[in-house]
Scaffold this motif. Structure first.
Motif, PDB file in Angstrom:
ATOM      1  N   ALA A   2      92.714  45.866  44.214  1.00  0.00           N
ATOM      2  CA  ALA A   2      94.063  45.458  44.614  1.00  0.00           C
ATOM      3  C   ALA A   2      95.149  46.105  43.764  1.00  0.00           C
ATOM      4  O   ALA A   2      96.329  45.989  44.079  1.00  0.00           O
ATOM      5  CB  ALA A   2      94.185  43.940  44.528  1.00  0.00           C
ATOM      6  N   GLY A   3      94.775  46.749  42.694  1.00  0.00           N
ATOM      7  CA  GLY A   3      95.779  47.349  41.817  1.00  0.00           C
ATOM      8  C   GLY A   3      95.164  48.413  40.939  1.00  0.00           C
ATOM      9  O   GLY A   3      94.076  48.924  41.219  1.00  0.00           O
ATOM     10  N   VAL A   4      95.879  48.771  39.874  1.00  0.00           N
ATOM     11  CA  VAL A   4      95.388  49.788  38.953  1.00  0.00           C
ATOM     12  C   VAL A   4      95.544  49.274  37.522  1.00  0.00           C
ATOM     13  O   VAL A   4      96.355  48.396  37.232  1.00  0.00           O
ATOM     14  CB  VAL A   4      96.150  51.125  39.101  1.00  0.00           C
ATOM     15  N   SER A   5      94.746  49.847  36.625  1.00  0.00           N
ATOM     16  CA  SER A   5      94.851  49.533  35.202  1.00  0.00           C
ATOM     17  C   SER A   5      95.066  50.834  34.433  1.00  0.00           C
ATOM     18  O   SER A   5      94.646  51.904  34.878  1.00  0.00           O
ATOM     19  CB  SER A   5      93.585  48.830  34.708  1.00  0.00           C
ATOM     20  N   LYS A   6      95.723  50.735  33.276  1.00  0.00           N
ATOM     21  CA  LYS A   6      96.007  51.918  32.476  1.00  0.00           C
ATOM     22  C   LYS A   6      94.839  52.223  31.540  1.00  0.00           C
ATOM     23  O   LYS A   6      94.275  51.323  30.921  1.00  0.00           O
ATOM     24  CB  LYS A   6      97.295  51.721  31.684  1.00  0.00           C
ATOM     25  N   ASP A   7      94.517  53.509  31.443  1.00  0.00           N
ATOM     26  CA  ASP A   7      93.360  53.953  30.668  1.00  0.00           C
ATOM     27  C   ASP A   7      93.783  55.147  29.811  1.00  0.00           C
ATOM     28  O   ASP A   7      93.702  56.294  30.239  1.00  0.00           O
ATOM     29  CB  ASP A   7      92.220  54.343  31.626  1.00  0.00           C
ATOM     30  N   PRO A   8      94.265  54.930  28.569  1.00  0.00           N
ATOM     31  CA  PRO A   8      94.689  56.049  27.722  1.00  0.00           C
ATOM     32  C   PRO A   8      93.491  56.845  27.231  1.00  0.00           C
ATOM     33  O   PRO A   8      92.433  56.286  26.913  1.00  0.00           O
ATOM     34  CB  PRO A   8      95.415  55.365  26.557  1.00  0.00           C
ATOM     35  N   ILE A   9      93.641  58.162  27.158  1.00  0.00           N
ATOM     36  CA  ILE A   9      92.547  59.027  26.736  1.00  0.00           C
ATOM     37  C   ILE A   9      93.112  60.233  26.001  1.00  0.00           C
ATOM     38  O   ILE A   9      94.145  60.788  26.381  1.00  0.00           O
ATOM     39  CB  ILE A   9      91.707  59.476  27.959  1.00  0.00           C
ATOM     40  N   ASP A  10      92.455  60.611  24.905  1.00  0.00           N
ATOM     41  CA  ASP A  10      92.810  61.799  24.120  1.00  0.00           C
ATOM     42  C   ASP A  10      91.661  62.784  24.268  1.00  0.00           C
ATOM     43  O   ASP A  10      90.562  62.554  23.746  1.00  0.00           O
ATOM     44  CB  ASP A  10      93.026  61.423  22.655  1.00  0.00           C
ATOM     45  N   PHE A  11      91.905  63.867  24.985  1.00  0.00           N
ATOM     46  CA  PHE A  11      90.821  64.783  25.321  1.00  0.00           C
ATOM     47  C   PHE A  11      90.338  65.594  24.124  1.00  0.00           C
ATOM     48  O   PHE A  11      89.242  66.152  24.160  1.00  0.00           O
ATOM     49  CB  PHE A  11      91.260  65.717  26.453  1.00  0.00           C
ATOM     50  N   VAL A  12      91.139  65.685  23.068  1.00  0.00           N
ATOM     51  CA  VAL A  12      90.707  66.382  21.858  1.00  0.00           C
ATOM     52  C   VAL A  12      89.918  65.439  20.958  1.00  0.00           C
ATOM     53  O   VAL A  12      88.835  65.770  20.468  1.00  0.00           O
ATOM     54  CB  VAL A  12      91.908  66.985  21.111  1.00  0.00           C
ATOM     55  N   MET A  13      90.457  64.232  20.764  1.00  0.00           N
ATOM     56  CA  MET A  13      89.791  63.286  19.881  1.00  0.00           C
ATOM     57  C   MET A  13      88.447  62.837  20.440  1.00  0.00           C
ATOM     58  O   MET A  13      87.556  62.426  19.685  1.00  0.00           O
ATOM     59  CB  MET A  13      90.688  62.068  19.647  1.00  0.00           C
ATOM     60  N   ASP A  14      88.281  62.904  21.747  1.00  0.00           N
ATOM     61  CA  ASP A  14      87.027  62.468  22.348  1.00  0.00           C
ATOM     62  C   ASP A  14      85.941  63.537  22.312  1.00  0.00           C
ATOM     63  O   ASP A  14      84.826  63.320  22.780  1.00  0.00           O
ATOM     64  CB  ASP A  14      87.253  62.036  23.809  1.00  0.00           C
ATOM     65  N   ARG A  15      86.264  64.703  21.755  1.00  0.00           N
ATOM     66  CA  ARG A  15      85.220  65.706  21.567  1.00  0.00           C
ATOM     67  C   ARG A  15      84.240  65.221  20.501  1.00  0.00           C
ATOM     68  O   ARG A  15      84.624  64.632  19.501  1.00  0.00           O
ATOM     69  CB  ARG A  15      85.834  67.033  21.109  1.00  0.00           C
ATOM     70  N   VAL A  16      82.946  65.481  20.717  1.00  0.00           N
ATOM     71  CA  VAL A  16      81.941  65.079  19.756  1.00  0.00           C
ATOM     72  C   VAL A  16      81.835  66.141  18.668  1.00  0.00           C
ATOM     73  O   VAL A  16      81.522  67.307  18.935  1.00  0.00           O
ATOM     74  CB  VAL A  16      80.574  64.881  20.441  1.00  0.00           C
TER      75      VAL A  16
END
Length: 299
Positions: A248-262
């Motif tokens: 019924a709606g949307v939720s916010k999902d913040p993501i850092d594509f550099v910090m999430d690198r392993v």
């Protein structure tokens, strides 16, 4: 006393098609590439990128017994530091100062471990070296290095229905890898043109506190997907809009594509004052590879 801690990165080799979609090469690709490099004459292992000289060689350490690829960036004479010789060595002459980057395949996977000194080849220069030496990319496709990312980063990007905020930084070397088919990609290209193409571009797009307009949010997420799949960014953050569980709606999902690198930090060598040997570097990389394997999906 331990040596300096260095970051060990993990990347796979991918082919970017004309639509900007990344296709990962198989598990044997890196070992085949090292075999190819080892078969080349020295002249065929050298490239120039932005007027800097790069050369590569395949070698093997004995302890541990590991085959590795070393790509060196030669520093221009005008950038050499002062050199102090031991007594009796005044007659010695240094032919070149080379900043090394080491690549070790993670056997049985599509990934490699990479360690670089601060002045070594950056990712764009390394990509260019691999593409030039490999001579395997034709037509409308391009070669890229794709970082191994935490958990479900790419799945989260794929499932997003929009984005409410995006921050990007694209360096000059990354501009050539950006297809520029989305509005966001075109905006980056226009900003680069304003600086004659030799500038880094930073862009922030945000709906602020207002509700993300549906079409705008969808267009923004397509731009984010284009930038991330091309690997052209040096920094990238986004607030993704994910469909709620009830639809019924949307939720916010913040993501850092550099910090999430392993990545892993490993001490290399016994002291920061000692000159590192390939055995020092590869041994530390082998420890990081062991830890990396624990992060891989089972089965």
């Amino acid at each position: 006393m331990a040596g300096k801690a260095r970051t060990v990165f993990f990347y796979s080799a991918v082919e970017i098609d004309k639509d900007g979609t990344a296709h990962q090469f198989g598990k044997d690709w890196w070992s085949s590439f090292l075999t190819h490099v080892a078969s080349l004459d020295e002249a065929d292992r050298q490239t120039y990128y932005h007027r800097r000289h790069f050369t590569g060689e395949v070698a093997e350490t004995t302890s541990p017994a590991v085959q590795y690829l070393r790509v060196g960036k030669q520093r221009p004479g005008s950038d050499w530091p002062d050199i102090e010789f031991d007594e009796g060595d005044e007659g010695a002459r240094i032919a070149a100062i080379v900043e090394p980057l080491y690549i070790v395949p993670v056997t049985g996977t599509a990934y490699v471990a990479i360690v670089r000194t601060s002045g070594a080849a950056n990712w764009e220069a390394l990509t260019d070296w691999i593409s030039t030496v490999g001579k395997f990319i034709d037509g409308d496709t391009a070669f890229a290095l794709e970082p191994y990312t935490n958990r479900d980063q790419l799945d989260r990007l794929a499932s997003a229905v929009g984005a409410s905020k995006v921050y990007l930084k694209v360096d000059p070397e990354g501009l050539d890898r950006l297809p520029g088919k989305s509005e966001l990609g075109q905006a980056v290209a226009r900003a680069a043109d304003a600086g004659a193409g030799a500038v880094s571009v930073e862009i922030t797009v945000s709906f602020g506190r207002s509700r993300a307009e549906e079409a705008g949010a969808e267009g923004l997420i397509e731009g984010v997907r284009e930038v991330i799949s091309s690997g052209s960014y040096s920094h990238a953050k986004a607030t993704l809009l994910q469909p709620s569980d009830d639809g019924a709606g949307v939720s916010k999902d913040p993501i850092d594509f550099v910090m999430d690198r392993v990545t892993f930090r490993e001490a290399v060598g016994d002291s920061e004052d000692e000159v590192l040997t390939p055995e020092d570097v590869v041994s530390a990389m082998s420890d990081a590879i062991t830890r990396f394997r624990e992060r891989l999906p089972k089965g």
